[in-house]
Write an enzyme that holds these catalytic residues in place. Structure first.
Site, PDB file in Angstrom:
ATOM      1  CB  SER A   1      12.477   4.709   5.097  1.00 20.49           C
ATOM      2  OG  SER A   1      11.470   3.903   5.675  1.00 20.49           O
TER       3      SER A   1
ATOM      4  CG  ASP B   1      -0.831 -17.477   8.205  1.00 17.85           C
ATOM      5  OD1 ASP B   1       0.223 -17.515   8.871  1.00 17.85           O
ATOM      6  OD2 ASP B   1      -1.952 -17.680   8.718  1.00 17.85           O
TER       7      ASP B   1
ATOM      8  CE1 TYR C   1       8.800   5.055   2.330  1.00 15.50           C
ATOM      9  CE2 TYR C   1       7.552   7.035   2.871  1.00 15.50           C
ATOM     10  CZ  TYR C   1       7.898   5.729   3.135  1.00 15.50           C
ATOM     11  OH  TYR C   1       7.348   5.078   4.200  1.00 15.50           O
TER      12      TYR C   1
ATOM     13  N   PRO D   1       0.801  -1.223   0.000  1.00 17.56           N
ATOM     14  CG  PRO D   1      -0.095  -1.081   2.139  1.00 17.56           C
ATOM     15  CD  PRO D   1       0.567  -2.040   1.209  1.00 17.56           C
ATOM     16  CG  ASN D   2      -0.212   4.308   1.301  1.00 15.90           C
ATOM     17  OD1 ASN D   2      -1.123   4.982   0.832  1.00 15.90           O
ATOM     18  ND2 ASN D   2      -0.348   3.619   2.420  1.00 15.90           N
TER      19      ASN D   2
ATOM     20  CG  ASN E   1       8.339  -1.985   0.413  1.00 15.39           C
ATOM     21  OD1 ASN E   1       7.708  -2.044   1.473  1.00 15.39           O
ATOM     22  ND2 ASN E   1       8.992  -0.898   0.040  1.00 15.39           N
TER      23      ASN E   1
ATOM     24  NE  ARG F   1       9.487   6.474   8.378  1.00 12.32           N
ATOM     25  CZ  ARG F   1       8.668   6.107   7.403  1.00 12.32           C
ATOM     26  NH1 ARG F   1       9.002   5.069   6.633  1.00 12.32           N
ATOM     27  NH2 ARG F   1       7.539   6.741   7.197  1.00 12.32           N
TER      28      ARG F   1
ATOM     29  NE  ARG G   1       4.159   6.691   2.036  1.00 11.16           N
ATOM     30  CZ  ARG G   1       4.427   5.456   2.371  1.00 11.16           C
ATOM     31  NH1 ARG G   1       4.843   4.592   1.465  1.00 11.16           N
ATOM     32  NH2 ARG G   1       4.284   5.057   3.615  1.00 11.16           N
TER      33      ARG G   1
ATOM     34  CG  HIS H   1      11.079  -2.344   4.966  1.00  6.88           C
ATOM     35  ND1 HIS H   1       9.719  -2.265   4.859  1.00  6.88           N
ATOM     36  CD2 HIS H   1      11.323  -3.527   5.592  1.00  6.88           C
ATOM     37  CE1 HIS H   1       9.149  -3.323   5.410  1.00  6.88           C
ATOM     38  NE2 HIS H   1      10.103  -4.118   5.852  1.00  6.88           N
TER      39      HIS H   1
ATOM     40  CB  ALA I   1       1.377   0.301   6.441  1.00  7.56           C
TER      41      ALA I   1
ATOM     42  CD  GLU J   1      10.316  -7.802   6.079  1.00  6.10           C
ATOM     43  OE1 GLU J   1      10.620  -8.932   6.561  1.00  6.10           O
ATOM     44  OE2 GLU J   1       9.894  -6.872   6.780  1.00  6.10           O
TER      45      GLU J   1
ATOM     46  CG  HIS K   1       4.460  -2.149  10.514  1.00  3.92           C
ATOM     47  ND1 HIS K   1       5.798  -2.472  10.587  1.00  3.92           N
ATOM     48  CD2 HIS K   1       4.393  -1.087   9.665  1.00  3.92           C
ATOM     49  CE1 HIS K   1       6.498  -1.624   9.823  1.00  3.92           C
ATOM     50  NE2 HIS K   1       5.662  -0.785   9.258  1.00  3.92           N
TER      51      HIS K   1
ATOM     52  NE  ARG L   1       6.504   4.515   9.691  1.00  8.30           N
ATOM     53  CZ  ARG L   1       5.403   4.530   8.927  1.00  8.30           C
ATOM     54  NH1 ARG L   1       5.094   3.479   8.206  1.00  8.30           N
ATOM     55  NH2 ARG L   1       4.625   5.591   8.885  1.00  8.30           N
TER      56      ARG L   1
END
Lengths: 140, 140, 140, 140, 140, 140, 140, 140, 140, 140, 140, 140
Positions: B102, B87, B24, B11-12, B74, B107, B19, B100, B77, B98, B80, B111
């Site tokens: 940032s 699963d 970012y 998302p985002n 990635n 932060r 953003r 990220h 959010a 995985e 978290h 996070r």
């Protein structure tokens, strides 16, 4: 449908039979559907069977089920954080039975908390596919 | 596609470049896709690139990727709290990295916890778009 | 040394190859040094390689590295409690990349917290010796 | 040394006899060494006796002891936070017995947690210098 | 009985030899009693040996032991919650040694806390049946 | 008794029918026994029915049941703290189903934790006396 | 030295003047030493000045200071976890004043806890180099 | 649309009027829309009205609203865990007002935490449908 | 017995007068019984006096007391964990007063929590034997 | 008053000399005032001395002191919970030094937290009346 | 006064305009009073305006307001700990609206908890002085 | 006044009879005073009766009571956070009995903690106005 029940399955349950067979066994969601339909037929019940990986779908279906006789739900991992599904259950006046195939209390600690349990009628946990059958029988 | 990898963005991340550029950067998701395709081509890999703001889409794509060579994700959010994505990852037999952009540990405290990390192979965190490139190189 | 980087290894990493090979593999610290030197040479970098079981040594070396181009550090178990190493990193104006060979998030819960991450640039976790190589490439 | 054991003492145990005699008694580390050597001799064991206030020294000695028959360790205050010593113990294939002179469970709450216990064979706590003797006898 | 000691065993220890042999070994409580009696005899001690699955029995016996020379107690699972046994120990003026056969710190987290330890003289943990023998020797 | 099962009821369940009827209903323990015997007979099972307010009795009976085909247990309030009953269950090689009449997750927070669940096969919660019947059927 | 005091500085304080000047100012450890010596001389005191990044050195020096008139200690980041330094202070019969240059309570939460404070006489926090001067005056 | 505002409603708010009327009253979402349109018209505002049970839809709409004058959002149960919605809000440069019809602080404890509040401009809680009207007026 | 009250004492209270006299004084349980009988007689009450170290006995007696006028209970250490006694009290329709001789709030932290208080009418704490007398007077 | 400072004392400090002399000594608040006035006079400072048991008075005086050169405050027990005093301090642009006579870190755990420290310049703790004198000297 | 409302302001709000203008703006409490009186007059309401730094004053005024039509309260820092104000609100049968000028959820974590919210009708948070105006309009 | 006792009532107790009569009953503070004076007179005691909503008043009166024979205090909501009242009690050498009319343990969780209990002699909780009478009798 006078005597209809919803059987709702949450995320990753479409992978039954393929997913971690040591935990979930080798039978698929289709097998489960057949087994439950057999049992339902014996007791004059009909079943509406749904599965989705989308939380919103489960909420929509719970609303849709408000005129059924009852809901059997295995919320999968949503069990542990979906307060939105919890609210959906609280918003309909239909008995809901929560089922889990594995004994979640033998697994990671995050699986020990269900945000669904306080709004369901009861829980049946740890009996594999038989969890669903016992849930169906709980409505008799 | 013999040597195909999935690159999944949560998302985002469709708003990259717009953003919070202080966090970012100014480059967009399209730029990322081009940079990664360049790198993949050099090493004989192909990439399937997906982004969604819907948790369920990410779960569907992880299932779809079960025959690929690997997944770079990635989860945004969802990192978290999405035990459902966790699963999904556990249900496929494919290595998952995985990433990220940032450094999440600089932060907000929410996070700092990833529910994904225990089921991923490894994590690459804090290198901007280079996080994805390093992830791709980890498969070499 | 115009383009020098420090590679610092913390406690028990001198036992690589001997220590819990199921987790850390069979290759030794010497192998790691060779692999990294090879990679560095290709990119015109030089490396200063250090290991100690003494927290104070690591602090001294971080101070010493203040004129280098960057630090790759695997703080071993100090990751989880050495605020002194954290302060040392914060006291030098050099980018620091934190690496771990194993995926610490699959292991005991005390390994899930890093007091170093908030002051490092980024983290690369779970790729065995390749974690260090990716870290080196992150400086390119 | 066919039948050699290490006896390692951590920080502030060099002050035995001088330090808080109400808790630790009046006998010194030298007395302890003599008492243990006497007992060892009776059972055909030899002892290597070490003490340091430096965490790194204890780690080095645990590595050094990897060819001994066993280690008796009183980690002093490191008991409560030295994950580095814990990893050192896990990295050698030698039985380790953890001892404490005072009953740590009667004292400040931070002393109730031992990060060493999960990797030691057993613990003997609260018997003064006799804690070490019982530890030695546990190897018989 | 001038030199008598109590050896008290709590719940499920009557199943020694049958219960989880991977953790507790194959020897029975009878074997333990014989081994301890042999050792006691050598040192001119006599032993009163008791086992119960009832918390109240253990409390009664601790009171009964107030004129003995000492108590060795393995409170089994009561270790973790029986403040009533704790109070019983505090109510008698006799030294009490707490023993555990397995290293409880390697097992489930609820086993890491002992409500008994703050009122016992010392603890001997992790040496199987030898834990009791070392406890007996601690009284010499 | 070739096909015998134990039905164990813990503290205060002797007051069924009298105790908080808003929660537990008006039927007594005798009614429960009759209903279960009827069901058992239909499926060629026999039942051994026990109730006690003493934790130790329940432990004794679990041991006694080690040659039965299965145990249905409603541990009452012991559910929430009796690690001794938990250990008893772990010590016998018989499947154990945990039942609760009320939906404990709708009640006080201390009732949300079961120390028994991690060692039982499964849990059936919230169906009144039907919880026991479903448990019996789970053995079919 | 009839009227001698120890001034002990912990990790990273050797970088005073270079380290995060926004927090610690621009003056160096040498300046601090001069300022304190000036003040000491006025009051007929002598000072022994030490700094180390090694926890063990600080412990050794605290032991060494047992015949001095008092200790001023800035344990740096060891403040927050070195129970070994705490025990060292408790083992000597000399008044110890704990100082910090910055107001630790305005900074990260881990800096709010001092394991040293319960064994020091008092704390002086937040006055830059003047913290040490006030500490010295506290001995008058 | 020069002066357009978004009014976003999250999961289960499509059931207003049917869902727990004791908490949420008898008026429906349509009524709310009419009341708000009336008020908006008086002040020369236009409204875009959306509701979904899908978290991803809400995220998409927040992005879509980036050129509007403001957003009124009732995230329903997503309030308590959707860090993805939080990030969506942070990613647009538009003022967002969070509303709740019921006083969430009088209800279950999980409803006391909002992960949305730190990124919204303000919150209006507990005034039924009037919460939305006040939110609209806050933009005047 | 028209006006009968139960006085129930839990574990270790049979040792009153012998147990920690600094906390509990020198008078015995017999003295308490006499003092209470004297007071009861003055007010036309009769008393049934019981003590046990067995949790189950206390539960049995609470059930037995269901036709009495009231219960005075000092649950001893069961105060802090016996949810079974709590349920027993909730299962009888008789007022229950909880008493403690010592001021439990001046003692160890585990004594600060009573699982009994939410189901008792009131608590009288800290007045030695007078606590029972005040409890008796509370029924007037 | 060109060079005026406020010295504010919170609840129960009017009882200095009478209150727990083992902790606070035998000297009274009047003595403190005299000692501080002497010291102030030497350095050309004047002092405004206030004490109250009312939180609101302290807030009023902090506001009143906004034109002074500095505030020395011993908030007594308000230290641990008065966020209102904290806000008062934050609302004035005057340096504030927090003092405590006793070493609060040696006492009950609730005394270890100061809600005032994050808004004061520094803290001086544990030196009896000398704490105030050192605070005064900190302004030089 | 037929249609009178109380507007109560807690500690430090007398410093509006002077206190942290970055957070609270430049307008004073007098401005607020004028703005609210203007608005009240338009709707035929009268206002009683009070401010105090004393918790007890606020309690007294809440009692005094029991015959008014409603209370608007900004409890300032008392929001976070004054259970006495909470009880005062619960003791009067008048609707109470809680307001905050700043968005407390963007600030320190202690400001995220309101002990007042569970007894107020609703909360309006984050709109500066407009928070009060919206609160007034909530009564229409 | 040779035999004088103080009866202190905290915030909101001036509203007895008006405040939440379901919890506190219909009788007023004046009734309480009369009832207590009657009882006191019978036993040759005199009473000083005070109530305030100001924490500081209660502290002042506790100091004032230092020459009385005892204090009965119902601190109201201050029970749960007023460490200043706690310190006031600790500063006088007079026995203090803490009373509550309602059984606070049946109410909100914040009411379960009393910061006063560790410094009072005893507590009498849950008996309505009779709580005060029993407290008075405790002094006989």
């Amino acid at each position: 449908m006078m005597n209809n029940y919803y059987v709702l399955n949450g995320p990753n349950l479409n992978r039954l039979g393929k997913r971690e067979p040591g935990i979930y066994g080798n039978e698929t969601l289709e097998t489960l559907e057949m087994r439950l339909n057999d049992l339902a037929q014996k007791h004059g019940m009909t079943l509406t069977f749904k599965q989705s990986n989308h939380e919103g779908d489960l909420i929509d279906w719970i609303h849709e089920a408000e005129n059924s006789k009852g809901i059997i739900i295995n919320p999968g991992a949503f069990t542990h954080y979906s307060y939105a599904i919890r609210d959906a259950i609280a918003s309909v006046d239909v008995p809901v039975v929560e089922v889990h195939m594995s004994n979640v209390h033998k697994r990671e600690s995050f699986r020990h908390q269900s945000v669904i349990s306080p709004v369901s009628e009861g829980q049946i946990v740890g009996f594999g596919m038989k969890s669903y059958e016992l849930a169906l029988m709980s409505f008799l």
